[in-house]
Design a protein around this motif. Structure first.
Motif, short mmCIF file in Angstrom:
data_model
loop_
_atom_site.label_atom_id
_atom_site.label_comp_id
_atom_site.label_asym_id
_atom_site.label_seq_id
_atom_site.Cartn_x
_atom_site.Cartn_y
_atom_site.Cartn_z
N GLU A 1 -32.23 52.83 -91.45
CA GLU A 1 -32.22 51.37 -91.33
C GLU A 1 -32.86 50.78 -92.59
N PRO A 2 -32.09 50.06 -93.40
CA PRO A 2 -32.67 49.46 -94.61
C PRO A 2 -33.63 48.32 -94.25
N SER A 3 -34.53 48.03 -95.15
CA SER A 3 -35.52 46.98 -94.92
C SER A 3 -35.55 46.01 -96.09
N VAL A 4 -35.82 44.75 -95.78
CA VAL A 4 -36.01 43.74 -96.81
C VAL A 4 -37.22 44.15 -97.65
N GLY A 5 -37.08 44.04 -98.96
CA GLY A 5 -38.14 44.40 -99.89
C GLY A 5 -37.96 45.79 -100.47
N GLY B 1 -26.95 52.46 -93.31
CA GLY B 1 -27.17 52.60 -91.88
C GLY B 1 -26.27 51.77 -91.00
N VAL B 2 -25.02 51.55 -91.45
CA VAL B 2 -24.09 50.71 -90.69
C VAL B 2 -22.79 51.43 -90.30
N LEU B 3 -22.74 52.74 -90.44
CA LEU B 3 -21.56 53.49 -90.05
C LEU B 3 -21.58 53.71 -88.55
N LEU C 1 -17.42 50.29 -90.00
CA LEU C 1 -18.71 49.74 -90.40
C LEU C 1 -19.10 48.60 -89.47
N ASN C 2 -20.39 48.53 -89.15
CA ASN C 2 -20.91 47.46 -88.31
C ASN C 2 -20.98 46.17 -89.12
N ARG C 3 -20.56 45.08 -88.53
CA ARG C 3 -20.59 43.79 -89.22
C ARG C 3 -22.04 43.47 -89.62
N SER C 4 -22.21 43.18 -90.89
CA SER C 4 -23.55 42.89 -91.40
C SER C 4 -23.47 42.17 -92.74
N ILE C 5 -24.61 41.64 -93.14
CA ILE C 5 -24.75 40.95 -94.43
C ILE C 5 -25.99 41.51 -95.11
N PHE C 6 -25.86 41.84 -96.38
CA PHE C 6 -27.00 42.25 -97.20
C PHE C 6 -26.99 41.38 -98.45
N ILE D 1 -31.17 40.67 -94.75
CA ILE D 1 -30.30 41.53 -93.95
C ILE D 1 -29.98 40.81 -92.65
N GLU D 2 -28.71 40.82 -92.29
CA GLU D 2 -28.30 40.42 -90.94
C GLU D 2 -27.40 41.53 -90.41
N LEU D 3 -27.85 42.16 -89.37
CA LEU D 3 -27.07 43.17 -88.66
C LEU D 3 -26.60 42.49 -87.37
#
Length: 171
Positions: free
Chosen positions: A20-24, A122-124, A131-136, A147-149
């Protein structure tokens, strides 16, 4: 490989593969293919702000709208911003879809070959190899700044929040 059940598709829990990616944190590198079957990585967009719009497939209603929406928004963001739409669609299908939809400001990239982006970010989706819908949002120094998952893949992301976050980090 790390597995997480934090999101759904059609109301059913799905498993996401990868950390799971993290901001920063530093944005993980990845290799995907462009619509001409050329490999692309994070390095190819060095020195730009990157809004990465992740969709399961361009041939679905929400993904279609998400990509068209970011294509509309792109013209107001400036030359130092690139919008990348990454999906598991084949590069040929992405090229066909963009031509039919008139999408020309968003760069579509395919993770179909190796699922490298999906596992790095971490979106597979394990059950579907989508891929899971998300924004980076990744800044010019390749640091993840937003990040928006999306918790339910049938829902739209928060377009306004993503654009506001991008504008805030640009100053």
């Amino acid at each position: 490989m790390e597995k997480r059940q934090v999101t759904k598709m059609g109301g059913n829990s799905i498993t996401l593969l990868g950390p799971e990616p993290s901001v920063g944190n530093k944005a993980p590198d990845f290799t995907v293919l462009d619509t001409d079957l050329m490999p692309k990585s994070l390095e190819d967009y060095k020195g730009t702000y990157k809004l990465i719009s992740v969709v399961p497939s361009l041939d679905t209603g929400v993904c279609d709208r998400q990509t068209r929406k970011f294509n509309e928004i792109a013209s107001s963001l400036g030359d130092d911003v690139v919008i990348l739409t990454i999906s598991m669609d084949l590069p040929f299908a992405q090229k066909r879809w963009c031509g039919a939809a008139g999408v020309d400001r968003v760069v579509t990239l395919s993770d179909h070959k190796d699922a490298d982006f999906g596992t790095a970010y971490g979106v597979l989706i394990e059950e579907l190899r989508l891929l899971n819908r998300s924004i980076f949002i990744v800044d010019k120094d390749d640091t993840i700044r937003y990040i928006e998952l999306v918790k339910e893949n049938h829902d739209h992301p928060d377009y306004d929040a993503a654009v506001a976050a991008l504008k805030k980090i640009r100053g």
